[in-house]
Scaffold this active site. Structure first.
Site, PDB file in Angstrom:
ATOM      1  N   ASP A 115      45.051  23.628  27.221  1.00 14.41           N
ATOM      2  CA  ASP A 115      44.472  22.298  27.110  1.00 14.41           C
ATOM      3  C   ASP A 115      44.850  21.740  25.736  1.00 14.41           C
ATOM      4  O   ASP A 115      44.345  22.202  24.710  1.00 14.41           O
ATOM      5  CB  ASP A 115      42.951  22.400  27.272  1.00 14.41           C
ATOM      6  N   HIS A 116      45.743  20.770  25.727  1.00 13.31           N
ATOM      7  CA  HIS A 116      46.252  20.244  24.464  1.00 13.31           C
ATOM      8  C   HIS A 116      45.237  19.395  23.700  1.00 13.31           C
ATOM      9  O   HIS A 116      45.505  18.995  22.568  1.00 13.31           O
ATOM     10  CB  HIS A 116      47.544  19.454  24.692  1.00 13.31           C
ATOM     11  N   ARG A 117      44.077  19.163  24.294  1.00 14.08           N
ATOM     12  CA  ARG A 117      43.024  18.499  23.528  1.00 14.08           C
ATOM     13  C   ARG A 117      42.467  19.438  22.465  1.00 14.08           C
ATOM     14  O   ARG A 117      41.910  18.999  21.467  1.00 14.08           O
ATOM     15  CB  ARG A 117      41.894  18.028  24.449  1.00 14.08           C
ATOM     16  N   LEU A 118      42.656  20.760  22.685  1.00 16.16           N
ATOM     17  CA  LEU A 118      42.118  21.754  21.753  1.00 16.16           C
ATOM     18  C   LEU A 118      43.170  22.690  21.178  1.00 16.16           C
ATOM     19  O   LEU A 118      42.950  23.305  20.144  1.00 16.16           O
ATOM     20  CB  LEU A 118      41.045  22.593  22.459  1.00 16.16           C
TER      21      LEU A 118
END
Length: 144
Positions: A115-118
């Site tokens: 998850d590239h948000r994190l």
């Protein structure tokens, strides 16, 4: 905006297990505190319980990262799907023998979904490179 994330201190590795009733993910708790042999034995026990439909709720909760061995069923390349609420999953694929003229070598693909948000993509690539290094030279992992 307004989303909250929880950073876990424990390293609980989810292990995808193929059973007659479908795929399930059992959890090796506190993996960082265990030897490779202990983890291997625990995975074997969890797989046996999973195939006998005897996993408890505690056996399948609180994983922080999942490893899926699609190679065990012949997979050579896949895009693993993140097991919520985790933010990453790694798939290990089947070993292939590749001939290059007079030389033959074994190759295996590893894929990581995150998850590239994190998770920064560059950090994910460095992680896979480190895993690759350990697989190519397992002694370096054991003496770290």
């Amino acid at each position: 905006a307004g989303k909250k994330y929880i950073v876990k201190k424990n390293i609980n590795i989810g292990v995808a297990i193929d059973t007659p009733d479908g795929l399930t993910v059992a959890v090796v708790r506190n993996a960082i505190d265990k030897s490779v042999v202990q983890i291997s034995e625990e995975i074997a026990e969890l797989a046996k319980k999973a195939r006998e439909n005897k996993l408890t709720l505690q056996d399948v909760q609180d994983s922080t990262f999942t490893v899926s061995n699609v190679g065990s069923i012949g997979g050579i390349l896949s895009t693993p799907i993140i097991n919520y609420p985790e933010v990453a999953i790694m798939a290990v694929h089947r070993m292939l023998n590749e001939a290059d003229g007079m030389n033959a070598k074994n190759i295996m693909y590893i894929s990581l979904s995150c998850d590239h948000r994190l998770i920064d993509g560059a950090d994910a690539a460095r992680f896979i490179t480190k895993v690759k290094g350990y697989l190519q030279d397992p002694i370096s992992f054991l003496i770290r």
